[in-house]
Each structure stands twice: as structure tokens, then as C-alpha cells.
Design a protein around this motif. Structure first.
Motif, PDB file in Angstrom:
ATOM      1  N   UNK A 173      41.152 -10.808 -15.584  1.00 51.17           N
ATOM      2  CA  UNK A 173      40.947 -10.246 -14.259  1.00 51.17           C
ATOM      3  C   UNK A 173      39.981  -9.080 -14.215  1.00 51.17           C
ATOM      4  N   UNK A 174      39.082  -8.991 -15.164  1.00 49.46           N
ATOM      5  CA  UNK A 174      38.119  -7.888 -15.198  1.00 49.46           C
ATOM      6  C   UNK A 174      36.901  -8.220 -14.331  1.00 49.46           C
ATOM      7  N   UNK A 175      36.446  -7.247 -13.582  1.00 52.88           N
ATOM      8  CA  UNK A 175      35.341  -7.496 -12.641  1.00 52.88           C
ATOM      9  C   UNK A 175      34.023  -7.761 -13.360  1.00 52.88           C
ATOM     10  N   UNK A 176      33.808  -7.166 -14.524  1.00 51.49           N
ATOM     11  CA  UNK A 176      32.554  -7.422 -15.226  1.00 51.49           C
ATOM     12  C   UNK A 176      32.466  -8.880 -15.679  1.00 51.49           C
ATOM     13  N   UNK A 177      33.602  -9.521 -15.894  1.00 53.97           N
ATOM     14  CA  UNK A 177      33.600 -10.930 -16.270  1.00 53.97           C
ATOM     15  C   UNK A 177      33.057 -11.806 -15.155  1.00 53.97           C
ATOM     16  N   UNK A 178      33.393 -11.469 -13.911  1.00 54.55           N
ATOM     17  CA  UNK A 178      32.865 -12.215 -12.772  1.00 54.55           C
ATOM     18  C   UNK A 178      31.355 -12.001 -12.648  1.00 54.55           C
ATOM     19  N   UNK A 179      30.917 -10.765 -12.809  1.00 57.19           N
ATOM     20  CA  UNK A 179      29.485 -10.478 -12.738  1.00 57.19           C
ATOM     21  C   UNK A 179      28.697 -11.199 -13.819  1.00 57.19           C
ATOM     22  N   UNK A 180      29.223 -11.175 -15.041  1.00 55.00           N
ATOM     23  CA  UNK A 180      28.561 -11.886 -16.139  1.00 55.00           C
ATOM     24  C   UNK A 180      28.583 -13.390 -15.899  1.00 55.00           C
ATOM     25  N   UNK A 181      29.655 -13.896 -15.298  1.00 48.99           N
ATOM     26  CA  UNK A 181      29.736 -15.329 -14.997  1.00 48.99           C
ATOM     27  C   UNK A 181      28.670 -15.742 -13.980  1.00 48.99           C
ATOM     28  N   UNK A 182      28.424 -14.873 -13.010  1.00 43.54           N
ATOM     29  CA  UNK A 182      27.398 -15.181 -12.013  1.00 43.54           C
ATOM     30  C   UNK A 182      26.024 -15.236 -12.675  1.00 43.54           C
ATOM     31  N   UNK A 183      25.732 -14.284 -13.563  1.00 40.80           N
ATOM     32  CA  UNK A 183      24.448 -14.289 -14.267  1.00 40.80           C
ATOM     33  C   UNK A 183      24.315 -15.541 -15.126  1.00 40.80           C
ATOM     34  N   UNK A 184      25.368 -15.885 -15.853  1.00 41.98           N
ATOM     35  CA  UNK A 184      25.359 -17.086 -16.698  1.00 41.98           C
ATOM     36  C   UNK A 184      25.180 -18.333 -15.838  1.00 41.98           C
ATOM     37  N   UNK A 185      25.857 -18.385 -14.689  1.00 44.41           N
ATOM     38  CA  UNK A 185      25.755 -19.545 -13.803  1.00 44.41           C
ATOM     39  C   UNK A 185      24.336 -19.702 -13.273  1.00 44.41           C
ATOM     40  N   UNK A 186      23.720 -18.603 -12.861  1.00 45.70           N
ATOM     41  CA  UNK A 186      22.356 -18.683 -12.331  1.00 45.70           C
ATOM     42  C   UNK A 186      21.382 -19.132 -13.416  1.00 45.70           C
ATOM     43  N   UNK A 187      21.530 -18.610 -14.627  1.00 43.59           N
ATOM     44  CA  UNK A 187      20.650 -19.032 -15.718  1.00 43.59           C
ATOM     45  C   UNK A 187      20.888 -20.489 -16.115  1.00 43.59           C
ATOM     46  N   UNK A 188      22.124 -20.936 -16.039  1.00 42.39           N
ATOM     47  CA  UNK A 188      22.410 -22.322 -16.417  1.00 42.39           C
ATOM     48  C   UNK A 188      21.902 -23.321 -15.376  1.00 42.39           C
ATOM     49  N   UNK A 189      21.587 -22.855 -14.177  1.00 46.67           N
ATOM     50  CA  UNK A 189      20.992 -23.746 -13.180  1.00 46.67           C
ATOM     51  C   UNK A 189      19.661 -24.321 -13.673  1.00 46.67           C
ATOM     52  N   UNK A 190      19.013 -23.631 -14.596  1.00 47.89           N
ATOM     53  CA  UNK A 190      17.717 -24.074 -15.115  1.00 47.89           C
ATOM     54  C   UNK A 190      17.834 -25.184 -16.155  1.00 47.89           C
ATOM     55  N   UNK A 191      19.034 -25.424 -16.650  1.00 48.86           N
ATOM     56  CA  UNK A 191      19.239 -26.428 -17.702  1.00 48.86           C
ATOM     57  C   UNK A 191      19.638 -27.741 -17.033  1.00 48.86           C
ATOM     58  N   UNK A 192      18.637 -28.514 -16.671  1.00 44.96           N
ATOM     59  CA  UNK A 192      18.845 -29.747 -15.904  1.00 44.96           C
ATOM     60  C   UNK A 192      19.334 -30.843 -16.836  1.00 44.96           C
ATOM     61  N   UNK A 193      20.254 -31.703 -16.499  1.00 43.91           N
ATOM     62  CA  UNK A 193      21.065 -31.831 -15.305  1.00 43.91           C
ATOM     63  C   UNK A 193      22.454 -31.231 -15.468  1.00 43.91           C
ATOM     64  N   UNK A 194      22.972 -31.178 -16.707  1.00 43.25           N
ATOM     65  CA  UNK A 194      24.364 -30.760 -16.907  1.00 43.25           C
ATOM     66  C   UNK A 194      24.548 -29.276 -16.604  1.00 43.25           C
ATOM     67  N   UNK A 195      23.618 -28.449 -17.068  1.00 44.73           N
ATOM     68  CA  UNK A 195      23.711 -27.022 -16.799  1.00 44.73           C
ATOM     69  C   UNK A 195      23.663 -26.710 -15.318  1.00 44.73           C
ATOM     70  N   UNK A 196      22.856 -27.472 -14.584  1.00 44.00           N
ATOM     71  CA  UNK A 196      22.775 -27.280 -13.136  1.00 44.00           C
ATOM     72  C   UNK A 196      24.125 -27.547 -12.488  1.00 44.00           C
TER      73      UNK A 196
END
Length: 140
Positions: free
Chosen positions: A96-119
Motif C-alpha cells: 500500500x505504498x504510494x511510491x509503488x503506484x507512481x513507479x507502476x505508472x512509469x513502468x506501465x507507460x514505458x511498457x506501452x512501447x514494447x509491442x504487442x504484449x508490453x502494450x
């Protein structure tokens, strides 16, 4: 004096919390497996470089054994850092740590570039990260 780990948030976990934790776990497993395969990639590096330079119409490019070794060690440390980042981010989200959510958002945005599974995983993670119940859960 030792620090006590902070307790897990009270109350049930939100249903969409798994939208964050499962893709992070998939990333840990995938990158962990790639660490196991990495030592056997050395001979393949020069083959790949020759193939790519041939397709580009350039003269074949070859790395020296020292360059191959440096490339493999660099890849090892970068992949190990990614595995640690994914592991600790997943753990922070579960705690339940807030930095984990922030890091997850950054990881999610970067993984959008890994087509198709990462997206696909990135979209799922972003849906989970912006869910109101998940936001409340990771508000520490």
C-alpha cells in the motif's frame, strides 16, 4: 535501532490491485528467465550483427571477444536492475505504498512501447493504477 516494516493497509485489497501486481510479476519472471539465457547469448551477438549489417547493405560488423563480454555484463546488470525494480515495486504496491503506484505508472507507460504484449500489460496496469479503490489502498 531497527526499523519495523510498516503494516499492510487494513481492509480488503481492491479487486483491480491485481491489474498492477500480476503484470509486475510477469515482468519479474520474464526478465529473470532472460538472465538465465544471457550467458549463452555470446556467440549469437556476432551472428546477429552480421545479419543486420548484411540486410542494411553494410560490411559485416564483428565484435571482439572483449566487446562481447562487456556487452553481456552490461546486459546482465541492466536486466538485474530491472528485475529488482519490478520486484520492489510489486512489493510496495501490495504493502500500500504510494511510491509503488507512481513507479507502476512509469513502468506501465514505458511498457506501452514494447509491442504487442508490453502494450497490453501497460494498458492493464494503467487501468489498475487509476482505479479509485487502488488509489485509496496505496495512499501511504
Amino acid at each position: 535501532m531497527t526499523q519495523r516494516p510498516s503494516p499492510i493497509p487494513s481492509g480488503p485489497r481492491p479487486a483491480r490491485l491485481s491489474f498492477l501486481t500480476v503484470p509486475l510479476l510477469i515482468g519479474v519472471i520474464y526478465n529473470g528467465l532472460s538472465l538465465l539465457v544471457l550467458p549463452f547469448s555470446g556467440p549469437r551477438i556476432n551472428d546477429m550483427l552480421a545479419e543486420v549489417s548484411g540486410q542494411a547493405g553494410l560490411s559485416p560488423l564483428q565484435l571482439t571477444p572483449e566487446q562481447v563480454t562487456a556487452t553481456l555484463w552490461t546486459s546482465f546488470f541492466l536486466t538485474a536492475a530491472i528485475v529488482l525494480l519490478l520486484y520492489f515495486t510489486r512489493r510496495a504496491v501490495l504493502e500500500g505504498r504510494s511510491w509503488g503506484r507512481g513507479a507502476s505508472i512509469v513502468i506501465a507507460v514505458l511498457s506501452l512501447l514494447i509491442i504487442p504484449v508490453g502494450t497490453l500489460l501497460g494498458i492493464v496496469m494503467l487501468i489498475g493504477a487509476f482505479d479509485r479503490d487502488v488509489q485509496r489502498y496505496v495512499s501511504r
